[in-house]
Design a protein around this motif. Structure first.
Motif, PDB file in Angstrom:
ATOM      1  N   GLN A  47     -10.165   4.130  10.401  1.00 45.43           N
ATOM      2  CA  GLN A  47      -9.935   3.548   9.077  1.00 45.43           C
ATOM      3  C   GLN A  47     -10.742   4.280   8.016  1.00 45.43           C
ATOM      4  O   GLN A  47     -10.261   4.491   6.907  1.00 45.43           O
ATOM      5  CB  GLN A  47     -10.287   2.061   9.069  1.00 45.43           C
ATOM      6  CG  GLN A  47      -9.109   1.188   9.417  1.00 45.43           C
ATOM      7  CD  GLN A  47      -9.353  -0.254   9.035  1.00 45.43           C
ATOM      8  OE1 GLN A  47     -10.376  -0.822   9.377  1.00 45.43           O
ATOM      9  NE2 GLN A  47      -8.406  -0.831   8.332  1.00 45.43           N
ATOM     10  N   LYS A  81      -8.879   7.407   7.173  1.00 47.24           N
ATOM     11  CA  LYS A  81      -7.697   7.096   6.354  1.00 47.24           C
ATOM     12  C   LYS A  81      -8.104   6.748   4.921  1.00 47.24           C
ATOM     13  O   LYS A  81      -7.447   7.155   3.966  1.00 47.24           O
ATOM     14  CB  LYS A  81      -6.910   5.934   6.967  1.00 47.24           C
ATOM     15  CG  LYS A  81      -6.175   6.306   8.235  1.00 47.24           C
ATOM     16  CD  LYS A  81      -5.466   5.095   8.822  1.00 47.24           C
ATOM     17  CE  LYS A  81      -4.826   5.423  10.158  1.00 47.24           C
ATOM     18  NZ  LYS A  81      -4.237   4.228  10.783  1.00 47.24           N
ATOM     19  N   THR A 130       3.192   8.685  -1.930  1.00 46.94           N
ATOM     20  CA  THR A 130       2.342   8.918  -0.756  1.00 46.94           C
ATOM     21  C   THR A 130       1.104   8.027  -0.810  1.00 46.94           C
ATOM     22  O   THR A 130       0.768   7.348   0.167  1.00 46.94           O
ATOM     23  CB  THR A 130       1.904  10.403  -0.701  1.00 46.94           C
ATOM     24  OG1 THR A 130       3.074  11.216  -0.618  1.00 46.94           O
ATOM     25  CG2 THR A 130       1.009  10.676   0.491  1.00 46.94           C
ATOM     26  N   GLN A 164       1.959   4.413  -0.198  1.00 47.57           N
ATOM     27  CA  GLN A 164       2.144   4.097   1.224  1.00 47.57           C
ATOM     28  C   GLN A 164       0.797   4.010   1.935  1.00 47.57           C
ATOM     29  O   GLN A 164       0.576   3.123   2.756  1.00 47.57           O
ATOM     30  CB  GLN A 164       3.043   5.148   1.895  1.00 47.57           C
ATOM     31  CG  GLN A 164       3.414   4.801   3.327  1.00 47.57           C
ATOM     32  CD  GLN A 164       4.126   3.465   3.443  1.00 47.57           C
ATOM     33  OE1 GLN A 164       5.127   3.223   2.799  1.00 47.57           O
ATOM     34  NE2 GLN A 164       3.588   2.563   4.256  1.00 47.57           N
ATOM     35  N   GLN A 165      -0.098   4.930   1.601  1.00 46.97           N
ATOM     36  CA  GLN A 165      -1.436   4.888   2.206  1.00 46.97           C
ATOM     37  C   GLN A 165      -2.126   3.570   1.858  1.00 46.97           C
ATOM     38  O   GLN A 165      -2.758   2.953   2.719  1.00 46.97           O
ATOM     39  CB  GLN A 165      -2.290   6.059   1.706  1.00 46.97           C
ATOM     40  CG  GLN A 165      -1.907   7.405   2.285  1.00 46.97           C
ATOM     41  CD  GLN A 165      -2.751   8.527   1.693  1.00 46.97           C
ATOM     42  OE1 GLN A 165      -2.910   8.635   0.479  1.00 46.97           O
ATOM     43  NE2 GLN A 165      -3.292   9.374   2.555  1.00 46.97           N
ATOM     44  N   THR A 171      -0.745   0.711   1.083  1.00 43.57           N
ATOM     45  CA  THR A 171      -0.079  -0.376   1.810  1.00 43.57           C
ATOM     46  C   THR A 171      -0.572  -0.432   3.256  1.00 43.57           C
ATOM     47  O   THR A 171      -0.884  -1.514   3.773  1.00 43.57           O
ATOM     48  CB  THR A 171       1.456  -0.175   1.774  1.00 43.57           C
ATOM     49  OG1 THR A 171       1.876  -0.164   0.404  1.00 43.57           O
ATOM     50  CG2 THR A 171       2.184  -1.274   2.520  1.00 43.57           C
ATOM     51  N   ASP A 172      -0.655   0.736   3.882  1.00 39.79           N
ATOM     52  CA  ASP A 172      -1.130   0.790   5.272  1.00 39.79           C
ATOM     53  C   ASP A 172      -2.578   0.314   5.383  1.00 39.79           C
ATOM     54  O   ASP A 172      -2.927  -0.448   6.292  1.00 39.79           O
ATOM     55  CB  ASP A 172      -1.011   2.218   5.826  1.00 39.79           C
ATOM     56  CG  ASP A 172       0.441   2.671   5.974  1.00 39.79           C
ATOM     57  OD1 ASP A 172       1.350   1.813   5.916  1.00 39.79           O
ATOM     58  OD2 ASP A 172       0.660   3.894   6.128  1.00 39.79           O
ATOM     59  N   LEU A 173      -3.405   0.769   4.450  1.00 43.14           N
ATOM     60  CA  LEU A 173      -4.821   0.371   4.480  1.00 43.14           C
ATOM     61  C   LEU A 173      -4.977  -1.133   4.262  1.00 43.14           C
ATOM     62  O   LEU A 173      -5.792  -1.778   4.929  1.00 43.14           O
ATOM     63  CB  LEU A 173      -5.615   1.145   3.423  1.00 43.14           C
ATOM     64  CG  LEU A 173      -5.913   2.605   3.761  1.00 43.14           C
ATOM     65  CD1 LEU A 173      -6.396   3.353   2.526  1.00 43.14           C
ATOM     66  CD2 LEU A 173      -6.945   2.705   4.880  1.00 43.14           C
ATOM     67  N   ARG A 182      -2.802  -3.446   4.964  1.00 42.60           N
ATOM     68  CA  ARG A 182      -2.325  -4.125   6.173  1.00 42.60           C
ATOM     69  C   ARG A 182      -3.386  -4.069   7.273  1.00 42.60           C
ATOM     70  O   ARG A 182      -3.709  -5.082   7.888  1.00 42.60           O
ATOM     71  CB  ARG A 182      -1.015  -3.498   6.657  1.00 42.60           C
ATOM     72  CG  ARG A 182      -0.413  -4.184   7.878  1.00 42.60           C
ATOM     73  CD  ARG A 182       0.863  -3.513   8.379  1.00 42.60           C
ATOM     74  NE  ARG A 182       0.922  -2.067   8.241  1.00 42.60           N
ATOM     75  CZ  ARG A 182       0.258  -1.195   9.015  1.00 42.60           C
ATOM     76  NH1 ARG A 182      -0.535  -1.625   9.974  1.00 42.60           N
ATOM     77  NH2 ARG A 182       0.386   0.106   8.823  1.00 42.60           N
ATOM     78  N   GLU A 183      -3.929  -2.881   7.498  1.00 49.75           N
ATOM     79  CA  GLU A 183      -4.948  -2.735   8.547  1.00 49.75           C
ATOM     80  C   GLU A 183      -6.197  -3.553   8.221  1.00 49.75           C
ATOM     81  O   GLU A 183      -6.802  -4.141   9.118  1.00 49.75           O
ATOM     82  CB  GLU A 183      -5.317  -1.260   8.728  1.00 49.75           C
ATOM     83  CG  GLU A 183      -4.225  -0.448   9.405  1.00 49.75           C
ATOM     84  CD  GLU A 183      -4.571   1.031   9.520  1.00 49.75           C
ATOM     85  OE1 GLU A 183      -5.772   1.369   9.504  1.00 49.75           O
ATOM     86  OE2 GLU A 183      -3.636   1.840   9.626  1.00 49.75           O
ATOM     87  N   GLU A 193      -5.627  -7.138   9.008  1.00 48.36           N
ATOM     88  CA  GLU A 193      -5.714  -7.405  10.453  1.00 48.36           C
ATOM     89  C   GLU A 193      -7.160  -7.652  10.871  1.00 48.36           C
ATOM     90  O   GLU A 193      -7.416  -8.291  11.882  1.00 48.36           O
ATOM     91  CB  GLU A 193      -5.128  -6.229  11.248  1.00 48.36           C
ATOM     92  CG  GLU A 193      -3.618  -6.107  11.127  1.00 48.36           C
ATOM     93  CD  GLU A 193      -3.076  -4.789  11.684  1.00 48.36           C
ATOM     94  OE1 GLU A 193      -3.867  -3.994  12.251  1.00 48.36           O
ATOM     95  OE2 GLU A 193      -1.866  -4.557  11.542  1.00 48.36           O
ATOM     96  N   GLU A 223      -4.018  -1.434  -3.646  1.00 48.61           N
ATOM     97  CA  GLU A 223      -2.640  -1.411  -4.146  1.00 48.61           C
ATOM     98  C   GLU A 223      -2.609  -1.618  -5.657  1.00 48.61           C
ATOM     99  O   GLU A 223      -1.810  -0.988  -6.354  1.00 48.61           O
ATOM    100  CB  GLU A 223      -1.796  -2.487  -3.449  1.00 48.61           C
ATOM    101  CG  GLU A 223      -1.446  -2.135  -2.017  1.00 48.61           C
ATOM    102  CD  GLU A 223      -0.624  -3.195  -1.315  1.00 48.61           C
ATOM    103  OE1 GLU A 223       0.305  -2.813  -0.581  1.00 48.61           O
ATOM    104  OE2 GLU A 223      -0.900  -4.399  -1.495  1.00 48.61           O
TER     105      GLU A 223
END
Length: 174
Positions: A39, A42, A99, A102-103, A105-107, A109-110, A113, A122
């Motif tokens: 993480q 990223k 890009t 998207q990064q 959004t992924d971060l 989400r992770e 979690e 975002e």
């Protein structure tokens, strides 16, 4: 079996149990460390891409500000190509923005979690997207204005040419 042997077996079982628990804990710790390092990498990539995008956007905003600082000259139709080029440069920021989006959004989400709120990532990217769209719209307006001015100049020149031809014709007749 003597009582000592039974005690030894109990202790041995307890030690094995303790070792198993220790191994599981250690493996979980290694996995968690790996996930955090992942993480972190990223996030670092995201920050670098975000910084590059911001730099590109600021450069374009500065170019428009410089153009606008020309005052009346900024409305010279000869500058149409320069403004179109700047508009294209801004349009090219949209892909890196996607890009980074998207990064983010992924971060987010992770992070969620792991019970971490990272929605600000975002929000930051959305803010840049708004600035890109706003700048692009301004440049569209400038291009339209300059295109109209260029068309008006061309029509005026055509009329002058026609008048010159008419005058030449009259002079010839005289």
């Amino acid at each position: 079996h003597s009582a000592c042997d039974i005690d030894k077996d109990i202790v041995k079982n307890e030690l094995n149990n303790l070792k198993d628990r220790w191994d599981k804990l250690n493996n979980d710790l290694i996995a968690r460390t790996q996930a955090l390092e992942d993480q972190s990498r990223k996030l670092s990539d995201f920050n670098e891409n975000l910084r590059e995008l911001l730099h590109g956007l600021e450069r374009c905003e500065d170019k428009l500000a410089s153009h606008d600082a020309l005052g009346g000259v900024a409305r010279d139709p000869k500058l149409l190509d320069r403004v179109k080029s700047l508009r294209d440069e801004v349009a090219q920021l949209k892909r890196p923005h996607q890009t980074v989006r998207q990064q983010a959004t992924d971060l987010v989400r992770e992070a969620a979690e792991n019970s971490i709120d990272a929605n600000h990532l975002e929000d930051e990217v959305d803010g840049l997207g708004d600035r890109i769209n706003e700048l692009h719209a301004k440049l569209d307006d400038r291009c339209s204005d300059l295109q109209s001015a260029a068309t008006a100049v061309m029509q005026f020149n055509d009329q002058v040419k026609a008048l010159t031809n008419d005058l030449s014709g009259l002079e010839t007749e005289l």
